[in-house]
Design a protein around this motif. Structure first.
Motif, PDB file in Angstrom:
ATOM      1  N   LYS A 155       2.371   1.877  -3.488  1.00  0.00           N
ATOM      2  CA  LYS A 155       1.337   2.404  -4.380  1.00  0.00           C
ATOM      3  C   LYS A 155       1.079   3.880  -4.090  1.00  0.00           C
ATOM      4  O   LYS A 155       0.966   4.699  -5.005  1.00  0.00           O
ATOM      5  N   GLN A 156       0.990   4.216  -2.813  1.00  0.00           N
ATOM      6  CA  GLN A 156       0.781   5.607  -2.413  1.00  0.00           C
ATOM      7  C   GLN A 156       1.948   6.480  -2.849  1.00  0.00           C
ATOM      8  O   GLN A 156       1.761   7.578  -3.358  1.00  0.00           O
ATOM      9  N   GLN A 186       1.868   7.177  -6.561  1.00  0.00           N
ATOM     10  CA  GLN A 186       0.836   8.162  -6.893  1.00  0.00           C
ATOM     11  C   GLN A 186       1.310   9.574  -6.564  1.00  0.00           C
ATOM     12  O   GLN A 186       0.943  10.523  -7.245  1.00  0.00           O
ATOM     13  N   ALA A 241       0.829  -1.208   0.000  1.00  0.00           N
ATOM     14  CA  ALA A 241       0.000   0.000   0.000  1.00  0.00           C
ATOM     15  C   ALA A 241       0.868   1.263   0.000  1.00  0.00           C
ATOM     16  O   ALA A 241       0.559   2.238  -0.698  1.00  0.00           O
ATOM     17  N   MET A 242       1.958   1.218   0.757  1.00  0.00           N
ATOM     18  CA  MET A 242       2.840   2.392   0.820  1.00  0.00           C
ATOM     19  C   MET A 242       3.524   2.663  -0.522  1.00  0.00           C
ATOM     20  O   MET A 242       3.650   3.816  -0.918  1.00  0.00           O
TER      21      MET A 242
END
Length: 94
Positions: free
Chosen positions: A87-88, A91, A84-85
């Protein structure tokens, strides 16, 4: 649950990240470690509260601590959180 991260688990996660996902580790340093000039980074340790990186910039090598947004419960939680990190961070862009 800091006990979930015995040295063997931390070492396994760090080895995997450094060997197979070095680009993601550098991205963590750039975005979450506030080191935008990172050339390379290695994950030294992970525990329930965060990860310790060694970061290489053009000017220096330094230790950086990145805190997680929650206490990790186990290695599976670490896996999902690290994905998740990244991906963040992607972005957020360079």
């Amino acid at each position: 649950m800091a006990n979930a991260f015995i040295p063997e688990i931390s070492d396994r996660i760090c080895s995997h990240m450094n060997d197979d996902h070095a680009d993601a580790v550098a991205l963590y340093a750039k975005v979450f470690g506030n080191e935008p000039d990172t050339i390379a980074a290695t994950m030294q340790k992970i525990d329930a509260q965060g990860m310790d990186l060694t970061v290489q910039t053009p000017d220096a090598q330094k230790s950086v601590r990145i805190a997680f947004d929650h206490d990790l419960q186990d290695a599976e939680d670490a896996h999902h959180t690290l994905i998740a990190m990244v991906k963040q961070a992607r972005q957020a862009g360079p």
